[in-house]
Design an enzyme around this catalytic site. Structure first.
Site, PDB file in Angstrom:
ATOM      1  N   HIS A   1      20.018  32.208  -9.563  1.00 19.62           N
ATOM      2  CA  HIS A   1      20.699  33.779 -10.046  1.00 19.62           C
ATOM      3  C   HIS A   1      21.895  33.519 -10.161  1.00 19.62           C
ATOM      4  CE1 HIS A   1      16.541  35.264  -9.617  1.00 19.62           C
ATOM      5  NE2 HIS A   1      16.852  36.137  -8.656  1.00 19.62           N
TER       6      HIS A   1
ATOM      7  N   CYS B   1      16.816  38.340  -3.023  1.00 14.85           N
ATOM      8  CA  CYS B   1      17.553  36.892  -3.234  1.00 14.85           C
ATOM      9  C   CYS B   1      18.985  37.206  -3.856  1.00 14.85           C
ATOM     10  CB  CYS B   1      16.654  36.226  -4.361  1.00 14.85           C
ATOM     11  SG  CYS B   1      15.957  37.266  -5.543  1.00 14.85           S
TER      12      CYS B   1
HETATM   13  N1  LIG Z   1      10.807  34.756  -6.558  1.00 14.09           N
HETATM   14  C1  LIG Z   1      11.940  34.919  -5.806  1.00 14.09           C
HETATM   15  O1  LIG Z   1      13.089  34.392  -6.201  1.00 14.09           O
HETATM   16  C2  LIG Z   1      11.849  35.813  -4.773  1.00 14.09           C
HETATM   17  C3  LIG Z   1      13.053  35.967  -3.715  1.00 14.09           C
HETATM   18  C4  LIG Z   1      13.026  36.599  -2.893  1.00 14.09           C
HETATM   19  C5  LIG Z   1      11.824  37.186  -2.513  1.00 14.09           C
HETATM   20  N2  LIG Z   1      10.726  37.245  -3.227  1.00 14.09           N
HETATM   21  C6  LIG Z   1       9.387  37.917  -2.635  1.00 14.09           C
HETATM   22  O2  LIG Z   1       8.493  36.877  -2.335  1.00 14.09           O
HETATM   23  C7  LIG Z   1       7.343  37.608  -2.771  1.00 14.09           C
HETATM   24  C8  LIG Z   1       6.501  36.369  -3.478  1.00 14.09           C
HETATM   25  O3  LIG Z   1       7.240  36.251  -4.718  1.00 14.09           O
HETATM   26  P1  LIG Z   1       6.840  35.048  -5.566  1.00 14.09           P
HETATM   27  O4  LIG Z   1       7.984  35.061  -6.703  1.00 14.09           O
HETATM   28  O5  LIG Z   1       6.480  33.795  -4.755  1.00 14.09           O
HETATM   29  O6  LIG Z   1       5.430  35.675  -6.229  1.00 14.09           O
HETATM   30  P2  LIG Z   1       4.250  34.743  -6.934  1.00 14.09           P
HETATM   31  O7  LIG Z   1       4.507  33.481  -7.468  1.00 14.09           O
HETATM   32  O8  LIG Z   1       3.520  35.859  -7.803  1.00 14.09           O
HETATM   33  O9  LIG Z   1       3.091  34.570  -5.575  1.00 14.09           O
HETATM   34  C9  LIG Z   1       2.555  35.640  -4.990  1.00 14.09           C
HETATM   35  C10 LIG Z   1       1.981  34.992  -3.722  1.00 14.09           C
HETATM   36  O10 LIG Z   1       1.351  35.966  -3.158  1.00 14.09           O
HETATM   37  C11 LIG Z   1      -0.132  35.628  -2.816  1.00 14.09           C
HETATM   38  N3  LIG Z   1      -0.919  36.933  -2.648  1.00 14.09           N
HETATM   39  C12 LIG Z   1      -0.827  37.980  -3.536  1.00 14.09           C
HETATM   40  N4  LIG Z   1      -1.682  38.857  -2.997  1.00 14.09           N
HETATM   41  C13 LIG Z   1      -2.157  38.612  -1.815  1.00 14.09           C
HETATM   42  C14 LIG Z   1      -2.820  39.187  -0.892  1.00 14.09           C
HETATM   43  N5  LIG Z   1      -3.232  40.451  -0.814  1.00 14.09           N
HETATM   44  N6  LIG Z   1      -3.144  38.393   0.174  1.00 14.09           N
HETATM   45  C15 LIG Z   1      -2.445  37.296   0.536  1.00 14.09           C
HETATM   46  N7  LIG Z   1      -1.626  36.577  -0.550  1.00 14.09           N
HETATM   47  C16 LIG Z   1      -1.488  37.234  -1.651  1.00 14.09           C
HETATM   48  C17 LIG Z   1      -0.513  34.998  -3.933  1.00 14.09           C
HETATM   49  O11 LIG Z   1      -1.633  34.426  -3.857  1.00 14.09           O
HETATM   50  P3  LIG Z   1      -2.759  33.975  -4.946  1.00 14.09           P
HETATM   51  O12 LIG Z   1      -2.205  32.764  -5.706  1.00 14.09           O
HETATM   52  O13 LIG Z   1      -4.088  33.744  -4.288  1.00 14.09           O
HETATM   53  O14 LIG Z   1      -2.664  35.094  -5.992  1.00 14.09           O
HETATM   54  C18 LIG Z   1       0.852  34.042  -4.106  1.00 14.09           C
HETATM   55  O15 LIG Z   1       0.616  32.911  -3.299  1.00 14.09           O
HETATM   56  C19 LIG Z   1       7.525  38.866  -3.279  1.00 14.09           C
HETATM   57  O16 LIG Z   1       7.195  39.818  -2.302  1.00 14.09           O
HETATM   58  C20 LIG Z   1       8.993  38.626  -3.962  1.00 14.09           C
HETATM   59  O17 LIG Z   1       9.637  39.879  -4.037  1.00 14.09           O
HETATM   60  C21 LIG Z   1      10.832  36.434  -4.379  1.00 14.09           C
END
Ligand SMILES: NC(=O)c1ccc[n+]([C@@H]2O[C@H](COP(=O)([O-])OP(=O)(O)OC[C@H]3O[C@@H](n4cnc5c(N)ncnc54)[C@H](OP(=O)(O)O)[C@@H]3O)[C@@H](O)[C@H]2O)c1
Length: 329
Positions: A234, A126
């Site tokens: 950010h 991001c």
């Molecule tokens: N937040 C940001 O600003 C941002 C920006 C760019 C990239 N990212 C990337 O995007 C990804 C998600 O970030 P987030 O902030 O959305 O995290 P988050 O709110 O913690 O959500 C994680 C998601 O992944 C799912 N998940 C976890 N383990 C899994 C598995 N084994 N199989 C299938 N689904 C699974 C979770 O499902 P459950 O609800 O069932 O646990 C939930 O839907 C990360 O890799 C992060 O680095 C985030």
């Protein structure tokens, strides 16, 4: 398009569904996926409820595109399985970004690198996305020499558990600690984990990814990434030294003519970008554009974007839109 959204219950996944809907992406079938504990639960898309399925069922459904936002280890394990089934994966995690065989794409900068053969496409970090949206056009004109970036990153960048920690600390309720310290009323010079060289992984991503996206490793870049108690959006303080001289008015003109970038730079009227203003918006906002008075050919500026939108979901959907528009999927 049959579209699987992997991580559909998460911070990014939820915004992904919203962005797909808002941009009217041609979804003929939506396949929401999350971890095993969420299978059978519902997510909303276009005011309808959709049942979350397992990874295995999602692969069996053979989507055209799968947009992953479910963490690096999930991507490492499952993205190749989707790709083997003929699915084009757009991955939001850090798993594939620096893999020399995978494209790392910010559509406004380098969508033209994409081909039909790309089955796993990486969405940048991001903080990287908003940075290269500004560095890209300036590099073309003035040639980057050295960039120093300090970030002020919001808690939505860590995921939903971090938002719970901040809200719990504000309201006085105990929650799981995602950060090693209290984040409310604090600033942590610590985003992601520390690597062997005492930089954090977030800082390393910021130092490496822009060179790959810009296709230019002739400039130097250093970073300090800081987590602040901001809910979403950010911010980055960026110092840019160029090889060539520039004029401030021309810099403002170039940036204001860059698709996806909005210049907010009128300090006499206290007009500058802020994370609160960026929330829910797709653009990258830039302001405080001024000369570095300590050395020539050097610029200071301030960049803000919603990390869940252009920093994640919007950029991924723009990649998907490019693939569809160019018959690459
Ligand atoms: N937040 C940001 O600003 C941002 C920006 C760019 C990239 N990212 C990337 O995007 C990804 C998600 O970030 P987030 O902030 O959305 O995290 P988050 O709110 O913690 O959500 C994680 C998601 O992944 C799912 N998940 C976890 N383990 C899994 C598995 N084994 N199989 C299938 N689904 C699974 C979770 O499902 P459950 O609800 O069932 O646990 C939930 O839907 C990360 O890799 C992060 O680095 C985030």
């Amino acid at each position: 398009m049959k579209v699987a959204v992997v991580g559909s219950t998460g911070m990014v996944g939820q915004v992904m569904l919203k962005v797909l809907e808002e941009r009217n992406f041609p979804v003929t079938e939506l396949i929401p996926v999350a971890s095993e504990k969420s299978v059978g639960k519902k997510v909303k898309y276009k005011q309808k409820e959709f049942t979350i399925v397992s990874m295995k069922d999602a692969i069996a459904a053979k989507p055209d595109i799968a947009i992953f936002s479910a963490g690096g280890s999930t991507s490492l394990e499952f993205a190749p399985l989707f790709a083997e089934a003929g699915v084009t994966v757009i991955d939001n995690s850090s798993a594939w970004r620096m893999d020399p065989d995978k494209k790392l794409v910010v559509p406004e900068i380098n969508a033209d690198v994409l081909t039909k053969e790309d089955k796993i496409i990486a969405n940048p970090n991001c903080s990287t996305i908003q940075l290269v949206m500004v560095l890209g056009p300036l590099n073309k004109k003035y040639d980057l020499k050295r960039v120093v970036v300090s970030t002020y990153q919001s808690v939505t960048g860590t995921g939903k558990a971090a938002v719970d920690q901040l809200n719990g600390e504000i309201s006085g309720n105990e929650t799981e600690k995602v950060y090693p310290y209290q984040i409310f009323k604090n600033a942590l010079p610590h985003c992601d984990v520390f690597a062997d060289d005492d930089y954090t992984k977030e800082e390393i991503k910021l130092m490496k990814e822009p060179k790959k996206i810009l296709g230019d490793d002739t400039f130097n870049l250093t970073a300090t990434a800081v987590r602040v108690p901001v809910q979403g959006g950010h911010s980055e303080s960026v110092n840019i030294e160029f090889e060539n001289e520039f004029e401030l008015d021309e810099v403002r003109k170039i940036l204001s003519e860059t698709p996806g970038v909005v210049v907010m730079d009128d300090v006499k009227n206290n007009h500058y970008p802020m994370p609160l203003y960026s929330e829910g918006k797709d653009e990258v906002f830039v302001g405080r554009i001024r000369r570095d008075l300590s050395q020539p050919k050097t610029l200071n500026l301030w960049i803000v974007a919603d990390n869940l939108r252009k920093g994640a979901a919007t950029n991924a959907v723009q990649i998907a839109e490019y693939l569809v528009a160019n018959n690459l999927v």
